[in-house]
Design an enzyme around this catalytic site. Structure first.
Site, PDB file in Angstrom:
ATOM      1  N   PRO A  70       2.269  -0.372  -2.444  1.00 46.07           N
ATOM      2  CG  PRO A  70       4.406  -1.160  -1.971  1.00 46.07           C
ATOM      3  CD  PRO A  70       3.567   0.084  -1.934  1.00 46.07           C
ATOM      4  CB  CYS A  71      -1.956  -3.780  -3.508  1.00 42.92           C
ATOM      5  SG  CYS A  71      -1.402  -4.863  -4.841  1.00 42.92           S
ATOM      6  CD  GLN A  72       2.847  -6.751  -3.088  1.00 44.37           C
ATOM      7  OE1 GLN A  72       2.633  -5.659  -2.590  1.00 44.37           O
ATOM      8  NE2 GLN A  72       3.805  -6.952  -3.981  1.00 44.37           N
ATOM      9  CD1 TRP A  74      -2.424  -2.486   1.304  1.00 44.41           C
ATOM     10  CD2 TRP A  74      -3.582  -2.373   3.215  1.00 44.41           C
ATOM     11  NE1 TRP A  74      -1.820  -1.547   2.101  1.00 44.41           N
ATOM     12  CE2 TRP A  74      -2.508  -1.446   3.277  1.00 44.41           C
ATOM     13  CE3 TRP A  74      -4.450  -2.475   4.300  1.00 44.41           C
ATOM     14  CZ2 TRP A  74      -2.280  -0.639   4.375  1.00 44.41           C
ATOM     15  CZ3 TRP A  74      -4.222  -1.663   5.402  1.00 44.41           C
ATOM     16  CH2 TRP A  74      -3.150  -0.756   5.437  1.00 44.41           C
TER      17      TRP A  74
END
Length: 352
Positions: A70-72, A74
């Site tokens: 999951p990238c949220q 970063w």
């Protein structure tokens, strides 16, 4: 050659690897909104648990791990909590499984924000950890436009080769010509608006060719959201509310600082890209059908995916490297059950 997929979503990364000749042996994602889409398109059951509950021995032996944690956490557009966010810690769960299973290679994908000054120290800890557990790592901020994707999309790609391979991954060179929106979606007829409360219309002549209704926020109207037919799309995001405007519309007019409006008399041309148009821009084929009740979930699956053609370009290079090493040295050791039972086996080919 078999691979395992994590944080699979709809499976753009997986489709790219399948197109390059890899076989998907395992997939994991705990978001229910993607399960039907993944299983019907990839024809494999998905492990529906959180990665934190997955034990190494439950994962089949494969040559590679692929995944986009999951990238949220970063993201430059988010709260930037990074490793302090529970979602950010999932990256370390991915690392732990790689350490236990020791595949010949792994791939991790994330947003550019992971290389920001705030998060770069933590990112470099991840890179060091990969080295310590046996991998030579390459990473690059890649622009998807150079790989046949009609979209301005920057992503950090990390690829690690096991040290026993004696090789470092080199990123494939991009193509010279960028694909335009005209080439990507110009042949599609006008889509249907979503049903009441942005529910799906169900089965359509062109699967998923429907778009989200509703107003546009002040944040959305703060900058131009229209790209022309001869350009590439803005980044396809995971929220339908922020989907770009179709290129049939004229560019939005600046009327003040961080404030734009639609050209008067042309308002009817300003609609969001449809779910299928977003899928094409992410280079999913038309026969890849997305299943959802809420149209927003269609946009979410597509926006969270790795563009198929970008994944395929990387996968082809990995496949080329592995086959080259296989032909050069039949003695490459890989993880097999026979190894664990002390029956030594030299077997890159046995995972095919």
């Amino acid at each position: 050659m078999k691979i395992a997929s994590f944080f699979s979503g709809a499976g753009g990364l997986d489709l790219g690897f399948s197109n390059a000749g890899f076989e998907l042996a395992y997939a994991n994602d705990n978001w229910g909104g993607c399960w039907e889409t993944f299983e019907k398109n990839h024809r494999i059951k998905i492990d529906k648990r959180s990665i934190v509950d997955v034990k190494p021995e439950e994962i089949p032996n494969v040559v590679g791990f692929v995944g986009g944690p999951p990238c949220q956490s970063w993201s430059l557009a988010g709260a930037m909590k990074g490793i302090n966010d529970p979602r950010g810690k999932l990256f370390w769960n991915y690392v732990e499984l790689i350490e236990k299973k020791q595949p010949l290679f792994f791939l991790a994908e994330n947003v550019p924000g992971i290389l920001s000054p705030q998060h770069k120290p933590e990112f470099m800890k991840l890179i060091k950890k990969f080295w310590n557990i046996g991998y030579v790592v390459s990473f690059m901020l890649m622009d998807a436009r150079y790989y046949g994707v009609p979209q301005e999309r920057m992503r950090v790609i990390v690829v690690g080769y096991h040290k026993k391979l004696g090789k470092k991954f080199e990123f494939p060179r991009g193509y010279g010509k960028w694909v335009t929106l005209k080439e990507a979606i110009g042949d599609l007829l006008e889509p249907r608006p979503a049903s009441e409360k942005n529910k799906t219309n169900g089965k359509l002549e062109i699967p998923n060719h429907e778009y989200m209704n509703g107003g546009f926020s002040t944040i959305y109207m703060s900058r131009n959201r229209v790209r022309g037919w001869d350009e590439q799309s803005f980044t396809i995001q995971a929220g339908g509310r922020h989907a770009p405007i179709h290129p049939q519309a004229p560019k939005m007019k600046l009327i003040g600082k961080n404030k734009r409006e639609f050209i008067k008399g042309k308002e009817h041309l300003y609609r969001r890209l449809s779910v299928r148009e977003c899928a094409r821009i992410q280079t999913f084929p038309d026969n890849f059908v997305f299943y959802y009740g809420n149209v927003a979930d269609g946009y979410k699956m597509i926006g969270n995916a790795v563009p198929v053609k970008l994944a395929e370009a990387i996968a082809k290079k990995i496949m080329q490297d592995l086959k080259g090493m296989q032909e050069k040295d039949r003695g490459v050791i890989c993880q097999t059950e026979s190894q664990k039972s002390k029956e030594a086996k030299l077997c890159l080919a046995s995972n095919q």
